[in-house]
Design an enzyme around this catalytic site. Structure first.
Site, PDB file in Angstrom:
ATOM      1  N   CYS A  26     -15.164  -3.019  -0.778  1.00 24.74           N
ATOM      2  CA  CYS A  26     -13.960  -3.106   0.044  1.00 24.74           C
ATOM      3  C   CYS A  26     -14.274  -2.402   1.360  1.00 24.74           C
ATOM      4  O   CYS A  26     -15.431  -2.316   1.750  1.00 24.74           O
ATOM      5  CB  CYS A  26     -12.755  -2.499  -0.664  1.00 24.74           C
ATOM      6  SG  CYS A  26     -12.943  -0.743  -1.021  1.00 24.74           S
ATOM      7  N   HIS A 556      -7.006   1.209   7.624  1.00 24.77           N
ATOM      8  CA  HIS A 556      -6.997   0.459   6.354  1.00 24.77           C
ATOM      9  C   HIS A 556      -5.573   0.003   6.076  1.00 24.77           C
ATOM     10  O   HIS A 556      -4.714   0.797   5.685  1.00 24.77           O
ATOM     11  CB  HIS A 556      -7.505   1.367   5.224  1.00 24.77           C
ATOM     12  CG  HIS A 556      -7.833   0.643   3.955  1.00 24.77           C
ATOM     13  ND1 HIS A 556      -6.878   0.076   3.146  1.00 24.77           N
ATOM     14  CD2 HIS A 556      -9.026   0.397   3.362  1.00 24.77           C
ATOM     15  CE1 HIS A 556      -7.454  -0.481   2.101  1.00 24.77           C
ATOM     16  NE2 HIS A 556      -8.765  -0.304   2.214  1.00 24.77           N
TER      17      HIS A 556
END
Length: 633
Positions: A26, A556
């Site tokens: 990720c 994020h």
């Protein structure tokens, strides 16, 4: 950083390619599904230069790298092409999801813990605050400062007890969100359980029936298990009605059918089953506490923070809530305070012993936060990272927990385990309980000073490497650049959230770096300063920047949004692009993220925090794009 060398070491230390089922990444982590996690040498992996920490959760073995994760992953794929077959993140994530969905005991347990934590976390702060208020009211009455007959007491007691009395309603909303069923229908069911007429019938033990079927009188106020069972049943019942009714009338008739079926079913079946489960849990806890009180104190005092690290501590929340519902008190919470204070004591021991100025400052501040119940920064940033202080805290927690258990003290309300929760323990054994808490704190400090090996530890993430001859010139040239005061504007419009409150331990613990988070109200990310795009994740949910003054920033969007595989995200820049302050980088659909049951809270992390003396937040509350947000100095 030598990505190839790091990838080679990681591949070897996770047990080699033969131990890897699948791997992907990720925005910050390498994520593995391993055949046997025991083969992975976690301590050695965490000690690697370039690895921030390791997280084992949800059936995944996650190695936190930071902004350079894609380069490390590419090097890993170059070593073992099988891992990057097709280099398709979507396929890898899908394969991972399939693996996680296998009906194994571990998978089921991980899912249960995720369900419980996701259900309680959103309102844990409100519940802890209300619990402390209850304790304070008990203290005021014990000191004869106030009586239950006064108006002030009654108003404050309503404020303190309301969330507990109507707990099924609050829990209905959050639990339904976790299982992705209609939250408002679940809330309507919970309201029926605590409806005044039904509560009055229960208190009078009145015999009632539903179409001739007898109903056992059961109290649902302040309960946890019944509504959790209701949501579980609703998960399977609701799709049946959704398929049955045409979409033109589905939004009305499907909830109608769920309410008509599930409310009576709850009173007839779910209630008695949950009552039996509650009684069994309460009996087990009571038996262990009465027959092995010191042992229970030793185990909980020593291993509570271990449970927290692995996320299994959430399994205790329903038990403690159930204890309060059945007995009116809980014997576990006072023991947990000893475990928390032992970590604070260990941090104090590091503060008193370390010769490193940066570590001294970190340990000093974390001692205070741990005393007030926030142990994650202490655990992840100090004691667990240094290992021996964590073991010292475990030993101190065991001793303190045993003393507290021996005292027989218990909590009269739910609260966060901290010094502020002590008023909720007022009653039998309080004096000895406080002695146990002091013992845990003092012994944690003493053990760490004597046996914590504080100054024998290698350089930590908060420290600069002691020697680095090969990069000395480069470092000296960049220090001036990094030490310049840098202001960053807000990349989002929304509400500011403290980083410690983010529901991801890697961000909230500060392991990735200092920063802030924002709950966005507009689905658009702009550049906080003039910068170069260092990393753009393929799914668009995260971006890494390096400002012209040298600050490294990770933005994020949301939590676990990598699961959306790019759905709802649109990236407007590429790696290597130079952007100006305020330039739009990413657009995203907030509704799509929320409908998937994912958090939209967006951390903004300074990943090279160690190059700055201070990361200062310049705003609170609501903020708009391009307003001043952070100052680095």
């Amino acid at each position: 950083m030598d990505y190839k060398n790091l990838a080679e070491q990681i591949l070897q230390l996770v047990g080699g390619d033969e131990n890897i089922k699948s791997a992907w990444h990720c925005a910050t982590r390498l994520r593995f599904l391993l055949k046997d996690e025991k083969q992975a040498q976690t301590e050695k992996i965490e000690a690697l230069d370039g690895v921030i920490t390791v997280v084992q959760a949800g059936g995944q073995y996650q190695i936190v790298i930071g902004n350079n994760v894609s380069q490390v992953y590419d090097a890993l794929v170059a070593l073992d092409g099988r891992l990057g077959a097709g280099d398709d993140t979507d396929k890898t994530a899908a394969a991972a999801t399939t693996e996680k969905q296998k009906l194994t005991f571990k998978g089921a347990f991980d899912a249960f813990i995720a369900f419980i934590s996701g259900s309680f976390t959103p309102f844990l702060g409100a519940m802890a605050g209300a619990g402390i208020l209850k304790g304070l009211l008990a203290l005021f009455t014990a000191l004869h400062w106030m009586t239950p007959q006064t108006g002030a007491y009654q108003i404050w007691y309503a404020a303190a007890d309301g969330i507990f009395y109507f707990l099924p309603i609050v829990l209905a909303f959050t639990a339904a969100k976790q299982l992705k069923v209609n939250q408002y229908v679940t809330v309507a069911i919970a309201m029926a359980l605590v409806y005044p007429t039904m509560v009055a019938l229960t208190s009078k033990h009145a015999a009632i029936n539903f179409l001739g079927i007898p109903i056992v009188p059961t109290t649902y106020t302040s309960t946890v298990i019944p509504i959790l069972l209701v949501v579980w049943v609703q998960k399977y019942l609701e799709p049946i009605f959704n398929k049955f009714w045409h979409e033109s009338v589905r939004n009305i008739l499907s909830p109608l059918c769920v309410l008509m079926v599930l409310v009576p079913l709850t009173f007839i079946v779910v209630g008695p089953i949950s009552s039996a489960i509650s009684n069994a849990l309460a009996s087990i806890v009571l038996a262990l506490y009465q027959n092995a009180r010191i042992v229970s104190g030793l185990v909980l005092g020593a291993f509570w923070e271990v449970f927290v690290i692995f996320g299994v501590h959430w399994a205790f929340v329903p038990v403690m809530m159930n204890n309060l519902s059945k007995w009116g008190y809980d014997p576990l919470m006072p023991i947990l305070l000893a475990a928390v204070l032992s970590q604070a004591g260990a941090a104090l021991g590091v503060f008193l012993r370390t010769k490193n100025d940066k570590m001294k400052g970190l340990a000093g501040s974390n001692t205070i936060t741990a005393i007030f119940g926030i142990t994650e920064p202490t655990v992840y940033g100090i004691t667990l990272k240094m290992k021996k202080p964590f073991y010292c805290a475990m030993a101190a927690g065991a001793i303190g927990g045993a003393i507290v258990a021996l005292s027989g003290a218990h909590a009269n309300s739910v609260s966060l385990a901290s010094v502020l929760s002590i008023p909720t323990f007022i009653g039998k054994g309080l004096g000895l309980s406080i002695i146990g808490d002091l013992a845990a704190f003092i012994l944690g400090a003493v053990f760490t000073m004597l046996w914590g090996g504080v100054n024998s530890q290698p350089a930590l993430a908060t420290e600069a490497p002691a020697t680095a001859p090969s990069t000395k010139t480069e470092t000296s040239n960049t220090e001036k650049k990094y030490n310049q005061a840098t202001s960053l504007n807000s990349p989002l419009t929304g509400k500011i959230v403290a980083l410690k409150d983010v529901k991801d331990e890697v961000f909230s613990s500060g392991a990735m770096g200092q920063g802030i988070a924002i709950d966005p109200s507009v689905g658009e990310v702009v550049a906080p300063a003039a910068a170069t795009v260092q990393m753009v994740f393929p799914t668009g949910h995260a971006i890494g920047l390096v400002t012209d003054t040298g600050a490294e920033i990770l933005i994020h969007v949301g939590m676990d949004t990598v699961q959306l595989d790019g759905k709802g995200f649109n990236t407007l820049v590429q790696k290597g692009d130079h952007v100006t302050a305020g330039q739009v980088l990413i657009t995203f659909d907030i509704n799509i993220i929320q409908q998937a049951g994912l958090e939209i809270t967006t951390p903004i992390i300074i990943t090279n925090t160690k190059n700055y003396h201070q990361v200062k937040t310049l705003a609170t509350g609501e903020i708009k794009q391009n307003q001043a947000l952070l100052e680095l100095s």
